[in-house]
Design a protein around this motif. Structure first.
Motif, PDB file in Angstrom:
ATOM      1  N   PHE A  55      54.945 -37.709  -3.347  1.00 33.98           N
ATOM      2  CA  PHE A  55      55.647 -38.434  -2.395  1.00 33.98           C
ATOM      3  C   PHE A  55      55.968 -36.284  -1.642  1.00 33.98           C
ATOM      4  O   PHE A  55      56.413 -37.504  -0.465  1.00 33.98           O
ATOM      5  CB  PHE A  55      56.944 -38.949  -3.065  1.00 33.98           C
ATOM      6  CG  PHE A  55      56.057 -40.426  -3.908  1.00 33.98           C
ATOM      7  CD1 PHE A  55      56.087 -41.822  -2.865  1.00 33.98           C
ATOM      8  CD2 PHE A  55      56.519 -40.585  -5.229  1.00 33.98           C
ATOM      9  CE1 PHE A  55      55.442 -42.588  -3.614  1.00 33.98           C
ATOM     10  CE2 PHE A  55      55.914 -41.706  -5.592  1.00 33.98           C
ATOM     11  CZ  PHE A  55      55.228 -42.621  -4.877  1.00 33.98           C
ATOM     12  N   VAL A  56      56.674 -36.216  -2.063  1.00 36.05           N
ATOM     13  CA  VAL A  56      57.920 -35.189  -1.637  1.00 36.05           C
ATOM     14  C   VAL A  56      56.723 -34.500  -0.611  1.00 36.05           C
ATOM     15  O   VAL A  56      57.083 -33.921   0.758  1.00 36.05           O
ATOM     16  CB  VAL A  56      58.591 -34.614  -2.125  1.00 36.05           C
ATOM     17  CG1 VAL A  56      59.155 -33.246  -1.545  1.00 36.05           C
ATOM     18  CG2 VAL A  56      59.899 -35.318  -3.219  1.00 36.05           C
ATOM     19  N   ILE A 103      63.027 -43.339  -0.774  1.00 40.36           N
ATOM     20  CA  ILE A 103      64.097 -43.123  -0.973  1.00 40.36           C
ATOM     21  C   ILE A 103      64.260 -41.702  -0.948  1.00 40.36           C
ATOM     22  O   ILE A 103      64.369 -40.894   0.479  1.00 40.36           O
ATOM     23  CB  ILE A 103      64.937 -43.543  -1.848  1.00 40.36           C
ATOM     24  CG1 ILE A 103      64.542 -44.826  -2.440  1.00 40.36           C
ATOM     25  CG2 ILE A 103      66.396 -42.855  -1.951  1.00 40.36           C
ATOM     26  CD1 ILE A 103      66.033 -45.368  -1.174  1.00 40.36           C
ATOM     27  N   ARG A 104      63.328 -40.550  -1.736  1.00 43.62           N
ATOM     28  CA  ARG A 104      63.301 -39.308  -0.944  1.00 43.62           C
ATOM     29  C   ARG A 104      62.535 -38.808   0.415  1.00 43.62           C
ATOM     30  O   ARG A 104      62.996 -38.266   0.567  1.00 43.62           O
ATOM     31  CB  ARG A 104      62.630 -39.002  -2.185  1.00 43.62           C
ATOM     32  CG  ARG A 104      63.381 -38.501  -3.470  1.00 43.62           C
ATOM     33  CD  ARG A 104      62.642 -37.367  -4.675  1.00 43.62           C
ATOM     34  NE  ARG A 104      63.378 -38.094  -5.689  1.00 43.62           N
ATOM     35  CZ  ARG A 104      62.940 -37.372  -6.991  1.00 43.62           C
ATOM     36  NH1 ARG A 104      62.527 -35.379  -6.850  1.00 43.62           N
ATOM     37  NH2 ARG A 104      63.817 -37.749  -8.073  1.00 43.62           N
ATOM     38  N   VAL A 105      61.231 -39.653   0.663  1.00 45.61           N
ATOM     39  CA  VAL A 105      60.946 -39.306   1.656  1.00 45.61           C
ATOM     40  C   VAL A 105      62.164 -40.242   3.095  1.00 45.61           C
ATOM     41  O   VAL A 105      61.996 -38.455   3.599  1.00 45.61           O
ATOM     42  CB  VAL A 105      59.841 -40.499   2.270  1.00 45.61           C
ATOM     43  CG1 VAL A 105      58.970 -40.368   3.455  1.00 45.61           C
ATOM     44  CG2 VAL A 105      58.619 -39.845   1.696  1.00 45.61           C
ATOM     45  N   LEU A 106      62.641 -40.648   2.662  1.00 43.66           N
ATOM     46  CA  LEU A 106      63.214 -41.364   3.800  1.00 43.66           C
ATOM     47  C   LEU A 106      65.311 -40.291   3.858  1.00 43.66           C
ATOM     48  O   LEU A 106      65.547 -39.530   5.171  1.00 43.66           O
ATOM     49  CB  LEU A 106      64.412 -42.639   3.136  1.00 43.66           C
ATOM     50  CG  LEU A 106      63.653 -43.379   3.894  1.00 43.66           C
ATOM     51  CD1 LEU A 106      63.923 -45.302   3.242  1.00 43.66           C
ATOM     52  CD2 LEU A 106      62.933 -43.862   5.158  1.00 43.66           C
ATOM     53  N   LYS A 107      65.316 -39.237   3.063  1.00 44.27           N
ATOM     54  CA  LYS A 107      66.662 -38.191   2.287  1.00 44.27           C
ATOM     55  C   LYS A 107      65.344 -37.200   3.347  1.00 44.27           C
ATOM     56  O   LYS A 107      65.968 -36.166   4.728  1.00 44.27           O
ATOM     57  CB  LYS A 107      66.711 -37.733   1.209  1.00 44.27           C
ATOM     58  CG  LYS A 107      67.368 -38.682   0.825  1.00 44.27           C
ATOM     59  CD  LYS A 107      68.273 -38.224  -1.113  1.00 44.27           C
ATOM     60  CE  LYS A 107      68.870 -39.065  -1.315  1.00 44.27           C
ATOM     61  NZ  LYS A 107      68.961 -38.189  -2.318  1.00 44.27           N
ATOM     62  N   GLN A 127      61.512 -28.051  -6.070  1.00 43.70           N
ATOM     63  CA  GLN A 127      60.758 -28.441  -7.650  1.00 43.70           C
ATOM     64  C   GLN A 127      59.607 -28.611  -7.484  1.00 43.70           C
ATOM     65  O   GLN A 127      59.277 -29.063  -8.198  1.00 43.70           O
ATOM     66  CB  GLN A 127      62.607 -28.899  -7.898  1.00 43.70           C
ATOM     67  CG  GLN A 127      61.994 -30.226  -9.678  1.00 43.70           C
ATOM     68  CD  GLN A 127      63.017 -31.242  -9.901  1.00 43.70           C
ATOM     69  OE1 GLN A 127      63.716 -31.100  -8.728  1.00 43.70           O
ATOM     70  NE2 GLN A 127      63.615 -30.857 -10.962  1.00 43.70           N
ATOM     71  N   ALA A 128      59.537 -29.822  -6.139  1.00 40.45           N
ATOM     72  CA  ALA A 128      58.264 -30.519  -6.089  1.00 40.45           C
ATOM     73  C   ALA A 128      57.166 -29.652  -5.851  1.00 40.45           C
ATOM     74  O   ALA A 128      55.693 -29.505  -6.534  1.00 40.45           O
ATOM     75  CB  ALA A 128      58.166 -31.184  -4.479  1.00 40.45           C
ATOM     76  N   SER A 188      53.898 -32.576   3.958  1.00 37.94           N
ATOM     77  CA  SER A 188      52.781 -31.962   4.732  1.00 37.94           C
ATOM     78  C   SER A 188      51.871 -33.048   5.796  1.00 37.94           C
ATOM     79  O   SER A 188      50.396 -33.450   6.146  1.00 37.94           O
ATOM     80  CB  SER A 188      51.332 -31.073   3.566  1.00 37.94           C
ATOM     81  OG  SER A 188      51.287 -32.010   3.012  1.00 37.94           O
ATOM     82  N   LYS A 189      52.430 -34.377   5.387  1.00 38.74           N
ATOM     83  CA  LYS A 189      52.229 -35.243   6.803  1.00 38.74           C
ATOM     84  C   LYS A 189      51.483 -35.168   7.562  1.00 38.74           C
ATOM     85  O   LYS A 189      50.224 -35.242   8.440  1.00 38.74           O
ATOM     86  CB  LYS A 189      53.257 -36.478   7.011  1.00 38.74           C
ATOM     87  CG  LYS A 189      54.264 -35.791   7.839  1.00 38.74           C
ATOM     88  CD  LYS A 189      54.561 -37.597   7.758  1.00 38.74           C
ATOM     89  CE  LYS A 189      56.375 -37.088   8.887  1.00 38.74           C
ATOM     90  NZ  LYS A 189      56.801 -38.260   9.076  1.00 38.74           N
ATOM     91  N   PHE A 190      51.999 -33.784   8.627  1.00 34.21           N
ATOM     92  CA  PHE A 190      51.209 -33.552  10.579  1.00 34.21           C
ATOM     93  C   PHE A 190      49.832 -32.054  10.021  1.00 34.21           C
ATOM     94  O   PHE A 190      49.334 -32.069  10.487  1.00 34.21           O
ATOM     95  CB  PHE A 190      52.155 -32.782  10.591  1.00 34.21           C
ATOM     96  CG  PHE A 190      53.672 -33.858  11.536  1.00 34.21           C
ATOM     97  CD1 PHE A 190      53.035 -35.046  11.765  1.00 34.21           C
ATOM     98  CD2 PHE A 190      55.108 -33.594  10.702  1.00 34.21           C
ATOM     99  CE1 PHE A 190      54.098 -35.712  12.405  1.00 34.21           C
ATOM    100  CE2 PHE A 190      55.561 -34.830  10.964  1.00 34.21           C
ATOM    101  CZ  PHE A 190      55.263 -35.694  11.559  1.00 34.21           C
TER     102      PHE A 190
END
Length: 461
Positions: free
Chosen positions: A261-262, A179-183, A210-211, A267-269
């Motif tokens: 997750f956050v 859900i946090r990723v979708l946000k 915070q993450a 940094s996924k790219f």
């Protein structure tokens, strides 16, 4: 239930509690337990369905709630088809006309006195039914057999129902992280569309900050020592404070678990997988719609075979392989649709002007229809036969126009659907590149966040 129905006396002669009322009580308990589990399913099923929808959006980037109605309809058809098994079992194990005839001609069964004092032949004679198949159940052996068979069939059905849950690995932690990723994704999409609200901006920026602070942090061991000491002191305030502190520690541990997750999404790219996705997206997008036709179906099949041969020893390798298979399969399926819908013609993005014009025409027809029905009502009230006839004729003509219009709308919508299927790799590439571009503006968004916080502090002061 199976040993219970095998224990019940079906002859009506036994007076033993173990063969009469005790098994009935056990059956009632079984039915109660079954209904209790159904009550839990009333809560579980909608919750699982909601999680599945979120997960579908998480892995594909598309929200396809409407498709679940289709899946439910297909499931309904399967249910109807499988229910035919019950009729087969009925017929196979004695509930049929032939067996009923044998039972009706059996003096031992027909003269049997039931526990309420009635004789079987009298009960059958008073029965108001054209079907005699169920009369075979007055034979105790047939009744006991069919009950056992139906219970065994139910066990098989229950096993089939429960099997999918063994593969359901979406934990509460994964669901909250998802859900946090979708946000975050919705946040950057709103940024790209210039529809980002200050409230969402503050929420996501603080979540990311915070993450980052919790990156690499270890979970705090939560014990009951502080609460036990507080209870020993017999101080309500100390107990309340200890419980509050325990909840704070548990909440912090939860944030530590959710931080990866956050951070992974932000940094996924920059990861190996993200770089591969960007490279493929650039390749497809730079080629344009015309470039989709540069690869034959056989070449794309070979790409799919190569993707399936990729190693899958580590988690990173599994992710890369899964993506490569998905990318190759998407291009192959799109190529088949191109051959089907476009052939040798160039793939062209359909213009929305024609479809919008058809929808506007539909609105005009709807308004005209309402006016005509009002006129028809007035003509009926005034008993004006000629006016009534004229309005009905116009309504009939309008109905024919609606019929042709719906056909035109359906045809035009098919053009859009066919294009979306054929150009999916190009559309996916465009969306990914747009998303990657939005992600590069996070520093700019953080500056906006500082301005919002400074403005809020000034107002509060």
């Amino acid at each position: 239930m199976y040993p219970v129905v095998r224990t019940i006396d079906m002859t009506g002669t036994s007076t033993s509690a173990l063969e009469t009322w005790m098994p009935l009580i056990l059956l009632v308990v079984c039915f109660w337990m079954n209904n209790l589990m159904n009550a839990f399913m009333q809560i579980l099923t909608p919750s699982v369905n909601a999680d599945i929808r979120d997960y579908q959006q998480y892995v594909s980037g598309e929200r396809i709630d409407g498709m679940f109605s289709t899946i439910t309809a297909v499931g309904g058809l399967i249910t109807v088809a499988s229910s035919g098994v019950v009729n087969f079992l009925y017929d196979r194990f004695g509930i049929n006309e032939a067996t009923a005839e044998q039972v009706l001609n059996n003096p031992e069964v027909m003269n049997k006195v039931l526990r309420n004092g009635n004789v079987v032949k009298d009960v059958i004679a008073d029965a108001e039914t054209a079907s005699t198949a169920y009369f075979s159940l007055y034979d105790g052996n047939i009744l006991q057999t069919i009950c056992g068979v139906l219970i065994l069939a139910s066990i098989v059905g229950a096993f089939i129902n429960v099997v999918p849950y063994f593969f359901y690995d979406l934990t509460e932690l994964k669901q909250q992280g998802m859900i946090r990723v979708l946000k975050i994704r919705a946040f950057f999409e709103d940024f790209g569309n210039n529809t980002l609200s200050d409230e969402n901006l503050v929420e996501v920026v603080e979540m990311v900050d915070q993450a980052k602070k919790l990156e690499g942090a270890k979970e705090i061991k939560v014990t009951n020592d502080e609460l036990k000491a507080a209870k020993s002191s017999k101080s309500k305030a100390a107990v309340k404070a200890a419980k509050k502190h325990r909840k704070e520690l548990e909440a912090q541990n939860q944030e530590i678990k959710l931080a990866p997750f956050v951070l992974k999404e932000m940094s996924k790219f920059e990861s190996e997988l993200g770089k591969r996705q960007l490279a493929d997206a650039n390749m497809v997008y730079s080629g344009g719609l015309a470039g989709l036709a540069n690869y034959s179906a056989e070449e794309l099949r070979e790409n799919l075979r190569e993707a399936k041969r990729l190693p899958k020893n580590t988690e990173e390798e599994k992710e890369l392989r899964q993506y490569a298979i998905h990318f190759a399969r998407t291009r192959l399926i799109a190529r088949k649709y191109q051959n089907k819908y476009f052939g040798d013609k160039a793939i062209a993005e359909p213009d929305d002007t024609k479809l919008n014009a058809l929808f506007n025409t539909e609105e005009g027809y709807d308004e005209r229809e309402q006016v005509l029905y009002k006129q028809l009502f007035e003509a009926q009230e005034a008993k004006d036969a000629s006016k009534k006839k004229a309005v009905k004729a116009e309504l009939k003509e309008l109905k024919n126009k609606f019929k042709q219009l719906n056909k035109d709308i359906h045809e035009e919508q098919n053009h859009h659907v066919n294009f979306n299927r054929s150009a999916k790799p190009y559309l996916d590439a465009r969306n990914l590149l747009r998303q990657a571009e939005n992600y590069t503006h996070f520093a700019e968004i953080q500056e906006r966040y500082k301005q919002i916080k400074e403005s809020t502090a000034t107002v509060e002061a």
